[in-house]
Structure formats: C-alpha cells, structure tokens
Design a protein around this motif. Structure first.
Motif, PDB file in Angstrom:
ATOM      1  N   ALA A  66      52.343  28.371  50.285  1.00  0.00           N
ATOM      2  CA  ALA A  66      52.902  28.726  51.592  1.00  0.00           C
ATOM      3  C   ALA A  66      52.874  30.244  51.803  1.00  0.00           C
ATOM      4  N   ASP A  67      52.928  30.997  50.699  1.00  0.00           N
ATOM      5  CA  ASP A  67      52.931  32.462  50.806  1.00  0.00           C
ATOM      6  C   ASP A  67      51.543  33.074  50.938  1.00  0.00           C
ATOM      7  N   GLY A  68      50.510  32.226  50.859  1.00  0.00           N
ATOM      8  CA  GLY A  68      49.150  32.764  50.958  1.00  0.00           C
ATOM      9  C   GLY A  68      48.563  33.130  49.610  1.00  0.00           C
ATOM     10  N   ASP A  69      49.262  32.722  48.521  1.00  0.00           N
ATOM     11  CA  ASP A  69      48.674  32.888  47.187  1.00  0.00           C
ATOM     12  C   ASP A  69      47.767  31.693  46.925  1.00  0.00           C
ATOM     13  N   LEU A  70      47.221  31.631  45.738  1.00  0.00           N
ATOM     14  CA  LEU A  70      46.235  30.595  45.456  1.00  0.00           C
ATOM     15  C   LEU A  70      46.519  29.961  44.084  1.00  0.00           C
ATOM     16  N   GLU A  71      46.564  28.631  44.058  1.00  0.00           N
ATOM     17  CA  GLU A  71      46.686  27.927  42.793  1.00  0.00           C
ATOM     18  C   GLU A  71      45.353  27.279  42.495  1.00  0.00           C
ATOM     19  N   LEU A  72      44.880  27.482  41.292  1.00  0.00           N
ATOM     20  CA  LEU A  72      43.556  26.986  40.901  1.00  0.00           C
ATOM     21  C   LEU A  72      43.697  26.156  39.636  1.00  0.00           C
ATOM     22  N   VAL A  73      43.271  24.918  39.683  1.00  0.00           N
ATOM     23  CA  VAL A  73      43.281  24.091  38.480  1.00  0.00           C
ATOM     24  C   VAL A  73      41.831  23.765  38.158  1.00  0.00           C
ATOM     25  N   TYR A  74      41.452  24.067  36.942  1.00  0.00           N
ATOM     26  CA  TYR A  74      40.069  23.877  36.556  1.00  0.00           C
ATOM     27  C   TYR A  74      40.007  22.881  35.403  1.00  0.00           C
ATOM     28  N   SER A  75      39.154  21.869  35.514  1.00  0.00           N
ATOM     29  CA  SER A  75      39.006  20.877  34.443  1.00  0.00           C
ATOM     30  C   SER A  75      37.564  20.788  34.016  1.00  0.00           C
ATOM     31  N   GLU A  76      37.365  20.688  32.729  1.00  0.00           N
ATOM     32  CA  GLU A  76      36.003  20.523  32.230  1.00  0.00           C
ATOM     33  C   GLU A  76      36.036  19.740  30.926  1.00  0.00           C
ATOM     34  N   LEU A  77      34.903  19.185  30.598  1.00  0.00           N
ATOM     35  CA  LEU A  77      34.732  18.483  29.340  1.00  0.00           C
ATOM     36  C   LEU A  77      34.180  19.487  28.331  1.00  0.00           C
ATOM     37  N   SER A  78      34.784  19.556  27.181  1.00  0.00           N
ATOM     38  CA  SER A  78      34.268  20.478  26.164  1.00  0.00           C
ATOM     39  C   SER A  78      33.107  19.810  25.435  1.00  0.00           C
ATOM     40  N   PRO A  79      32.341  20.576  24.664  1.00  0.00           N
ATOM     41  CA  PRO A  79      31.250  19.963  23.894  1.00  0.00           C
ATOM     42  C   PRO A  79      31.783  18.939  22.896  1.00  0.00           C
ATOM     43  N   TYR A  80      33.070  18.982  22.615  1.00  0.00           N
ATOM     44  CA  TYR A  80      33.638  18.054  21.638  1.00  0.00           C
ATOM     45  C   TYR A  80      34.284  16.856  22.323  1.00  0.00           C
ATOM     46  N   ASP A  81      33.904  16.619  23.583  1.00  0.00           N
ATOM     47  CA  ASP A  81      34.365  15.442  24.278  1.00  0.00           C
ATOM     48  C   ASP A  81      35.876  15.444  24.525  1.00  0.00           C
ATOM     49  N   THR A  82      36.409  16.602  24.728  1.00  0.00           N
ATOM     50  CA  THR A  82      37.822  16.713  25.054  1.00  0.00           C
ATOM     51  C   THR A  82      37.911  17.358  26.426  1.00  0.00           C
ATOM     52  N   CYS A  83      38.813  16.880  27.242  1.00  0.00           N
ATOM     53  CA  CYS A  83      38.988  17.512  28.541  1.00  0.00           C
ATOM     54  C   CYS A  83      39.963  18.674  28.450  1.00  0.00           C
ATOM     55  N   TYR A  84      39.617  19.730  29.093  1.00  0.00           N
ATOM     56  CA  TYR A  84      40.528  20.862  29.166  1.00  0.00           C
ATOM     57  C   TYR A  84      40.877  21.105  30.616  1.00  0.00           C
ATOM     58  N   THR A  85      42.111  21.448  30.845  1.00  0.00           N
ATOM     59  CA  THR A  85      42.420  21.939  32.179  1.00  0.00           C
ATOM     60  C   THR A  85      43.066  23.306  32.028  1.00  0.00           C
ATOM     61  N   SER A  86      42.746  24.167  32.917  1.00  0.00           N
ATOM     62  CA  SER A  86      43.444  25.448  32.923  1.00  0.00           C
ATOM     63  C   SER A  86      43.984  25.696  34.318  1.00  0.00           C
ATOM     64  N   TYR A  87      45.036  26.421  34.356  1.00  0.00           N
ATOM     65  CA  TYR A  87      45.766  26.642  35.596  1.00  0.00           C
ATOM     66  C   TYR A  87      45.879  28.142  35.821  1.00  0.00           C
ATOM     67  N   ILE A  88      45.561  28.548  37.025  1.00  0.00           N
ATOM     68  CA  ILE A  88      45.683  29.968  37.365  1.00  0.00           C
ATOM     69  C   ILE A  88      46.472  30.114  38.653  1.00  0.00           C
ATOM     70  N   TYR A  89      47.424  31.013  38.618  1.00  0.00           N
ATOM     71  CA  TYR A  89      48.128  31.369  39.850  1.00  0.00           C
ATOM     72  C   TYR A  89      47.635  32.764  40.214  1.00  0.00           C
ATOM     73  N   ALA A  90      47.013  32.878  41.366  1.00  0.00           N
ATOM     74  CA  ALA A  90      46.469  34.169  41.786  1.00  0.00           C
ATOM     75  C   ALA A  90      47.261  34.715  42.968  1.00  0.00           C
ATOM     76  N   ASN A  91      47.718  35.935  42.826  1.00  0.00           N
ATOM     77  CA  ASN A  91      48.503  36.556  43.894  1.00  0.00           C
ATOM     78  C   ASN A  91      47.591  37.061  44.997  1.00  0.00           C
ATOM     79  N   LYS A  92      48.023  36.909  46.204  1.00  0.00           N
ATOM     80  CA  LYS A  92      47.288  37.555  47.300  1.00  0.00           C
ATOM     81  C   LYS A  92      47.492  39.069  47.203  1.00  0.00           C
ATOM     82  N   THR A  93      46.631  39.802  47.863  1.00  0.00           N
ATOM     83  CA  THR A  93      46.799  41.259  47.948  1.00  0.00           C
ATOM     84  C   THR A  93      46.853  41.628  49.426  1.00  0.00           C
ATOM     85  N   GLU A  94      46.883  42.907  49.707  1.00  0.00           N
ATOM     86  CA  GLU A  94      46.904  43.325  51.123  1.00  0.00           C
ATOM     87  C   GLU A  94      45.593  43.006  51.824  1.00  0.00           C
TER      88      GLU A  94
END
Ligand code: NAG
Ligand code: NAG
Ligand code: NAG
Length: 193
Positions: A66-94
């Motif tokens: 709602a504040d204009g920031d950005l939430e990013l969730v990234y999922s991928e399969l690793s070479p070892y057949d495991t799923c990883y997800t990573s989460y990033i909260y990115a602040n908006k700037t001027e």
C-alpha cells in the motif's frame, strides 16, 4: 519536474557503476504485479559466475504494498531437486522505479526498473554493494517462459551497454519452473535474486 526526476534517476542508477540507466518513464508498480519468470541474468560478479551453470529459471511474484514498496518472492528448483524460495522487501525511493534492499548474497542493492512492457517482459538494472565491491546485475523477466528473439537481443544489447561481458549474459534453462515449489521448501540463507 519530469526531467528533474529523470536526471535524479540517472544519478541514482549510476551511483556505483558507470552506466546511464534511467527508470522506465511513468513507472507503474501496479502494472508490474503478479507472476513472472526469471528468463535471463547478466553480471560480471565473480561470486555469482562461479555457479552460474547451476542456476535455473525460476518464478518471481511481485506484490506492491500500500505504501508503494515492493515485495518479491522468488522460487526456483536447485540442481539438487530442492525448491528454494527467497523473499525480498524493497523500499521505494524518491524516484519512481528505483527501489533499495539488502540481502546477504547481493549486499546493499539499488534496483532500477529500466524498461517494462507490463504484459510481456521487464528489464532491471541493479547496482549492488557487497563489502568493498560494487557490481551491476541485469535481469530479464517474462510473463511467459518463452520470449521473442527480439527481447532476448534487447536484453543482450542492454547488458553490453551497461558493461557486462558478452559471456556473462545468461539465458537460464527452463527446467526450474515447471515443478511446483510447494514441497520441500527451504529458505535460503543467501538470496539469489
Ligand atoms: C536443467 O537443464 C540443464 C540444461 O539442459 C541441465 O544441465 C540441468 O541438469 C537440468 N537440471 C535439472 C534439475 O533438471
Ligand atoms: C527500508 O526501510 C526501512 C524502514 O524505513 C529501513 O529501516 C531500512 O533500512 C530500509 N532499507 C533500505 C535498504 O533502504
Ligand atoms: C576487499 O575486501 C576483501 C575481503 O575483505 C579484501 O581481500 C580485498 O583486498 C579488498 N579489496 C580492496 C580493493 O580493498
């Protein structure tokens, strides 16, 4: 005002690495919302390059806050057949289209939404500061796993223009995307996005 913002963007985007990248004009965060595939990645960073051959195409979900920031969730399969997800909260700037975040892997990052065709693809240019190193990472995201040869070429040109060596411009293998990441989810200690 618009030209001032553009100028400011030019300054901000090129603070760490010399390049002339400015954010997309009239950047529209809402239009960027939803699911994307990470199609390509380009960087001269040696740490990343040491395992670039293991990176697969993954999915990224963007949620504007709602504040204009950005939430990013990234999922991928690793070479070892495991799923990883990573989460990033990115602040908006001027400057619309420029965000900042910190992750262990990439350090302090300034993310510039360089070009978006919201229903098809978008290109980002990130300047990262990890310890005493500064390096740029470009990424190409698509709404679909298949993008046209023209878009791939645009990504390549954009990367060459921003100083990335030709051999360090990678289009990721598609096999990371088709397996549902609902099982075996681990959270990465380092974030690969
Ligand atoms: C994905 O495809 C690449 C290239 O064909 C291959 O090297 C890799 O082993 C595959 N990985 C998985 C997890 O299937
Ligand atoms: C993001 O904003 C929060 C809250 O204002 C702040 O604590 C944090 O340092 C900011 N992070 C970056 C990378 O700018
Ligand atoms: C950067 O930091 C690393 C690790 O701390 C060190 O080995 C290297 O010499 C430093 N490089 C410069 C240019 O200061």
């Amino acid at each position: 005002m618009a030209s001032l913002l553009t100028l400011l963007g030019a300054v901000l985007c090129s603070l760490m690495v010399s390049s002339e990248v400015v954010p997309q004009a009239d950047f529209d965060l809402q239009a960027l919302a939803g699911k994307w595939y990470l199609i390509g990645i380009a960087t001269n960073d040696l740490w990343f390059l040491s395992f670039k051959n293991f990176v697969l195409m993954g999915t990224a979900t963007i949620t504007p806050t709602a504040d204009g920031d950005l939430e990013l969730v990234y999922s991928e399969l690793s070479p070892y057949d495991t799923c990883y997800t990573s989460y990033i909260y990115a602040n908006k700037t001027e400057v619309p289209g420029i965000f900042t975040y910190v992750t262990e892997f990439w350090g302090y990052a300034e993310l510039c939404m360089a070009y978006a065709k919201y229903d098809e693809y978008y290109l980002t240019h990130t300047t990262n500061n990890r310890g005493n190193e500064s390096f740029a990472v470009n990424r190409l995201y698509g709404r679909d796993v298949e993008l046209s040869a023209e878009v791939h070429e645009k990504f390549r040109q954009f990367s060459l223009e921003t100083g990335i060596l030709s051999e360090n411009i990678v289009i990721l293998p598609k096999n990371g995307t088709f397996i549902s990441c609902t099982n075996k989810i681990l959270t990465r200690a380092v974030q690969l996005i």
